[in-house]
Scaffold this motif. Structure first.
Motif, PDB file in Angstrom:
ATOM      1  N   PHE A  73       0.774  -1.255  -0.141  1.00 22.54           N
ATOM      2  CA  PHE A  73       0.030   0.168  -0.005  1.00 22.54           C
ATOM      3  C   PHE A  73       1.191   1.489   0.085  1.00 22.54           C
ATOM      4  O   PHE A  73       1.811   1.432   1.037  1.00 22.54           O
ATOM      5  CB  PHE A  73      -0.831   0.043   1.071  1.00 22.54           C
ATOM      6  N   VAL A  74       0.564   2.208  -0.974  1.00 19.16           N
ATOM      7  CA  VAL A  74       1.758   3.164  -1.142  1.00 19.16           C
ATOM      8  C   VAL A  74       1.027   4.455  -0.241  1.00 19.16           C
ATOM      9  O   VAL A  74       0.184   5.139  -0.852  1.00 19.16           O
ATOM     10  CB  VAL A  74       1.783   3.716  -2.755  1.00 19.16           C
ATOM     11  N   HIS A  75       1.740   4.477   1.015  1.00 17.84           N
ATOM     12  CA  HIS A  75       1.678   5.686   1.547  1.00 17.84           C
ATOM     13  C   HIS A  75       2.594   6.681   1.560  1.00 17.84           C
ATOM     14  O   HIS A  75       2.267   7.966   1.045  1.00 17.84           O
ATOM     15  CB  HIS A  75       1.350   5.395   3.130  1.00 17.84           C
ATOM     16  N   ILE A  95       5.049  -7.350  -8.104  1.00 18.09           N
ATOM     17  CA  ILE A  95       4.778  -6.505  -6.785  1.00 18.09           C
ATOM     18  C   ILE A  95       3.262  -5.705  -7.290  1.00 18.09           C
ATOM     19  O   ILE A  95       3.091  -5.328  -8.466  1.00 18.09           O
ATOM     20  CB  ILE A  95       5.654  -5.130  -6.701  1.00 18.09           C
ATOM     21  N   ARG A  96       2.460  -5.530  -6.427  1.00 17.75           N
ATOM     22  CA  ARG A  96       1.190  -4.895  -6.600  1.00 17.75           C
ATOM     23  C   ARG A  96       1.325  -3.521  -5.679  1.00 17.75           C
ATOM     24  O   ARG A  96       1.064  -3.966  -4.332  1.00 17.75           O
ATOM     25  CB  ARG A  96      -0.051  -5.724  -6.208  1.00 17.75           C
ATOM     26  N   PHE A  97       1.071  -2.445  -6.127  1.00 18.50           N
ATOM     27  CA  PHE A  97       1.090  -1.260  -5.649  1.00 18.50           C
ATOM     28  C   PHE A  97      -0.416  -0.742  -5.600  1.00 18.50           C
ATOM     29  O   PHE A  97      -0.949  -0.625  -6.664  1.00 18.50           O
ATOM     30  CB  PHE A  97       2.001  -0.046  -6.143  1.00 18.50           C
ATOM     31  N   THR A  98      -0.835  -0.602  -4.434  1.00 17.49           N
ATOM     32  CA  THR A  98      -2.309   0.029  -4.306  1.00 17.49           C
ATOM     33  C   THR A  98      -2.052   1.378  -4.118  1.00 17.49           C
ATOM     34  O   THR A  98      -1.439   2.008  -2.896  1.00 17.49           O
ATOM     35  CB  THR A  98      -3.211  -0.520  -2.889  1.00 17.49           C
ATOM     36  N   GLU A 108       9.441   8.106  -9.176  1.00 18.87           N
ATOM     37  CA  GLU A 108      10.069   7.851  -7.846  1.00 18.87           C
ATOM     38  C   GLU A 108       9.717   6.529  -7.358  1.00 18.87           C
ATOM     39  O   GLU A 108      10.216   5.806  -6.929  1.00 18.87           O
ATOM     40  CB  GLU A 108       9.643   9.002  -7.046  1.00 18.87           C
ATOM     41  N   LEU A 109       8.353   6.225  -7.638  1.00 19.77           N
ATOM     42  CA  LEU A 109       7.819   5.010  -7.052  1.00 19.77           C
ATOM     43  C   LEU A 109       8.629   3.748  -7.591  1.00 19.77           C
ATOM     44  O   LEU A 109       8.855   2.898  -6.990  1.00 19.77           O
ATOM     45  CB  LEU A 109       6.337   4.907  -7.083  1.00 19.77           C
ATOM     46  N   MET A 110       9.114   3.858  -9.024  1.00 23.84           N
ATOM     47  CA  MET A 110       9.489   2.607  -9.565  1.00 23.84           C
ATOM     48  C   MET A 110      11.092   2.902  -9.885  1.00 23.84           C
ATOM     49  O   MET A 110      11.864   2.009 -10.541  1.00 23.84           O
ATOM     50  CB  MET A 110       9.107   2.705 -10.942  1.00 23.84           C
ATOM     51  N   GLN A 111      11.696   3.594  -9.097  1.00 23.74           N
ATOM     52  CA  GLN A 111      13.123   4.069  -9.150  1.00 23.74           C
ATOM     53  C   GLN A 111      13.698   2.610  -8.847  1.00 23.74           C
ATOM     54  O   GLN A 111      13.765   2.199  -7.691  1.00 23.74           O
ATOM     55  CB  GLN A 111      13.475   5.196  -8.288  1.00 23.74           C
ATOM     56  N   TYR A 120       4.421  -5.524 -12.659  1.00 22.61           N
ATOM     57  CA  TYR A 120       3.887  -4.500 -11.573  1.00 22.61           C
ATOM     58  C   TYR A 120       2.525  -4.441 -11.878  1.00 22.61           C
ATOM     59  O   TYR A 120       2.143  -3.805 -12.860  1.00 22.61           O
ATOM     60  CB  TYR A 120       4.661  -3.352 -11.809  1.00 22.61           C
ATOM     61  N   TYR A 121       1.662  -4.445 -10.871  1.00 28.54           N
ATOM     62  CA  TYR A 121       0.335  -4.105 -10.737  1.00 28.54           C
ATOM     63  C   TYR A 121       0.104  -2.980  -9.928  1.00 28.54           C
ATOM     64  O   TYR A 121       0.613  -2.562  -9.057  1.00 28.54           O
ATOM     65  CB  TYR A 121      -0.373  -5.488  -9.897  1.00 28.54           C
ATOM     66  N   PHE A 122      -0.921  -2.114 -10.693  1.00 29.82           N
ATOM     67  CA  PHE A 122      -1.158  -0.853  -9.980  1.00 29.82           C
ATOM     68  C   PHE A 122      -2.631  -0.838  -9.718  1.00 29.82           C
ATOM     69  O   PHE A 122      -3.501  -1.017 -10.587  1.00 29.82           O
ATOM     70  CB  PHE A 122      -0.863   0.190 -11.201  1.00 29.82           C
ATOM     71  N   ASN A 123      -2.827  -1.261  -8.497  1.00 28.26           N
ATOM     72  CA  ASN A 123      -4.269  -1.154  -8.016  1.00 28.26           C
ATOM     73  C   ASN A 123      -5.007   0.208  -7.683  1.00 28.26           C
ATOM     74  O   ASN A 123      -4.360   0.702  -6.734  1.00 28.26           O
ATOM     75  CB  ASN A 123      -4.552  -2.403  -6.937  1.00 28.26           C
ATOM     76  N   LEU A 124      -6.000   0.387  -8.416  1.00 24.52           N
ATOM     77  CA  LEU A 124      -6.435   1.769  -8.065  1.00 24.52           C
ATOM     78  C   LEU A 124      -7.749   1.775  -7.834  1.00 24.52           C
ATOM     79  O   LEU A 124      -8.844   1.512  -8.374  1.00 24.52           O
ATOM     80  CB  LEU A 124      -6.289   2.378  -9.684  1.00 24.52           C
TER      81      LEU A 124
END
Length: 455
Positions: A73-75, A95-98, A108-111, A120-124
């Motif tokens: 979870f991206v905080h 990786i799954r980023f929510t 920056e997130l993928m650096q 890479y999964y992006f859960n929106l």
């Protein structure tokens, strides 16, 4: 020339097996004694035979290995990036980023994250054409493998409201589908909610199929793979068959719309049978559930940490959950056999029975206005609640057992002072378009009573 080791033995027919069983039962009725019926109405026999149980042929699942998926979870973007790097170094394969809002800096997130074969999964949990465009631009520039997860119908089922409203949500989805040349797949089906709320397997499959069909109907230019996320329960062989039936049903439906892609399945252990007390048993439950997911042909498996009910995300819980999958993959060799359930008469028979019953349910939903209409009318919620109530009654009466909770509980186990998260259904009265589908664990009432008695 291959040597057929058993050619010297006479073939035993199904009829002969039954006669022998009847003899061993000493007159007891075969059907009453050995045949039992599942909550889905499937009669399970004591044995299955190739002369009558595989008449319709084998069912193939994709011949590929599963991916070990880490949820993040991206905080804080920088911390999430470091956690992704650490997870990949420790055995995660995707990786799954929510992502909670549109302000996240993707670069920056993928650096420094490895690209190549890593998905890479992006859960929106929001619907933004602009943000999806940013993801697609990043993918085109970096050549990263990205799958986006957006599900407005899942949002409606879970939250009770659309992201905006039906027309505008589908207007945005059609806009995203209109140019697929360089886009990441963006459509996802959040079907785990049906299992976690108490739906039986036929309902889970039927509702998922109807859920998919709404998108096929309302997005005519959809020409990309669809991701389906499922929750896997503890009924080992049935759950293997459930995932196989899901692929079979999806392929049957997709063919009607000239959709040529197979579905991409992400599997996660169910929350419904997880417990607060004797929480280490959760590791045993998630292990068998991950095994079912793998043998059923899931593309990616995201394990559930044993302490996820009551602890915030933590390194230890994540490491144990990831290591369970690493053991299954690299020490138990679950990735070495293609289509491992092929030829298992029991599983193949279950697969066909689940698929047939789910297809009949799907047709009934379509005959009565479709999935969205039945959600708005409350019919889906009512059916799930009825199924959940039957399962809850079995648990309350002790016929459905959760070790450490309603069987052999440790009375000295205390949890009140270890709760970082609220582990029960949260009450949040507000105005919604529909009654949301509520996920609820079987042990909640028992656990609340025990917590109240702690000093």
């Amino acid at each position: 020339m291959a040597e057929h080791l058993f050619d010297e033995f006479e073939t035993v027919t199904s009829k002969q097996w039954k006669q022998q069983i009847q003899y061993e039962l000493k007159g007891a009725d075969y059907n009453d004694t050995l045949v039992w019926e599942s909550p889905e109405g499937i009669k399970v026999k004591p044995f299955y035979h190739n002369d009558e149980d595989t008449k319709k042929g084998h069912i193939q699942t994709p011949n590929h290995s599963f991916s070990i998926l880490q949820n993040i979870f991206v905080h804080d973007v920088k911390k999430s990036n470091q956690r992704a790097l650490d997870s990949l170094n420790r055995g995660a394969e995707s990786i799954r980023f929510t992502i909670e809002n549109e302000t996240v800096d993707l670069a920056e997130l993928m650096q420094n994250l490895p690209l190549g074969n890593t998905v890479y999964y992006f859960n929106l949990p929001f619907l933004s054409v602009d943000f999806v465009s940013k993801i697609n631009a990043y993918q085109a520039q970096s050549h990263a493998k990205i799958i986006i997860q957006i599900d407005p119908i899942g949002q409606l089922a879970h939250d009770g409201n659309w992201f905006e409203n039906l027309d505008k949500d589908f207007e945005k989805l059609n806009h995203l589908a209109s140019n697929t040349a360089s886009q990441a797949p963006f459509l996802s089906i959040s079907s785990g909610i049906y299992q976690n709320a108490g739906a039986n397997m036929v309902q889970q499959l039927g509702y998922t199929l109807a859920h998919v069909n709404e998108y096929f109907n309302r997005i005519p230019t959809l020409r990309q793979p669809i991701t389906i996320e499922v929750a896997v329960g503890t009924n080992y062989f049935f759950e293997i068959a459930k995932l196989r039936a899901l692929r079979l049903l999806f392929a049957t439906l997709a063919q009607e719309y000239d959709h040529t892609f197979d579905c991409h399945i992400i599997a996660t252990p169910t929350k419904r049978n997880k417990t607060l007390y004797d929480y280490n048993v959760n590791m045993l439950r998630t292990t068998t559930e991950c095994m079912s997911a793998i043998l059923g042909g899931a593309d990616a498996v995201a394990n559930l940490p044993y302490d996820s009910l009551y602890h915030k995300d933590n390194e230890f819980g994540d490491r144990i959950a990831r290591n369970q999958l690493l053991v299954l993959k690299h020490e138990s060799y679950f990735d070495k056999v293609n289509n491992p359930a092929d030829g298992a008469y029991y599983i193949e028979t279950l697969t066909l029975q689940l698929a047939e019953k789910a297809l009949a349910l799907f047709k009934d939903i379509e005959a009565h206005g479709g999935f969205i209409t039945q959600l708005i009318e409350g019919s889906i919620q009512k059916k799930i609640n009825e199924s959940a109530a039957k399962e809850q009654e079995l648990f309350d009466s002790g016929k459905e057992i959760l070790l450490g909770t309603n069987k052999y509980p440790n009375k000295n186990d205390k949890m009140k002072h270890d709760l970082e998260l609220y582990p029960f259904v949260k009450q949040n009265p507000r105005k919604t378009l529909i009654i949301p589908i509520i996920e609820k664990r079987l042990a909640e009432k028992t656990e609340q009573e025990r917590l109240a008695q702690e000093e």
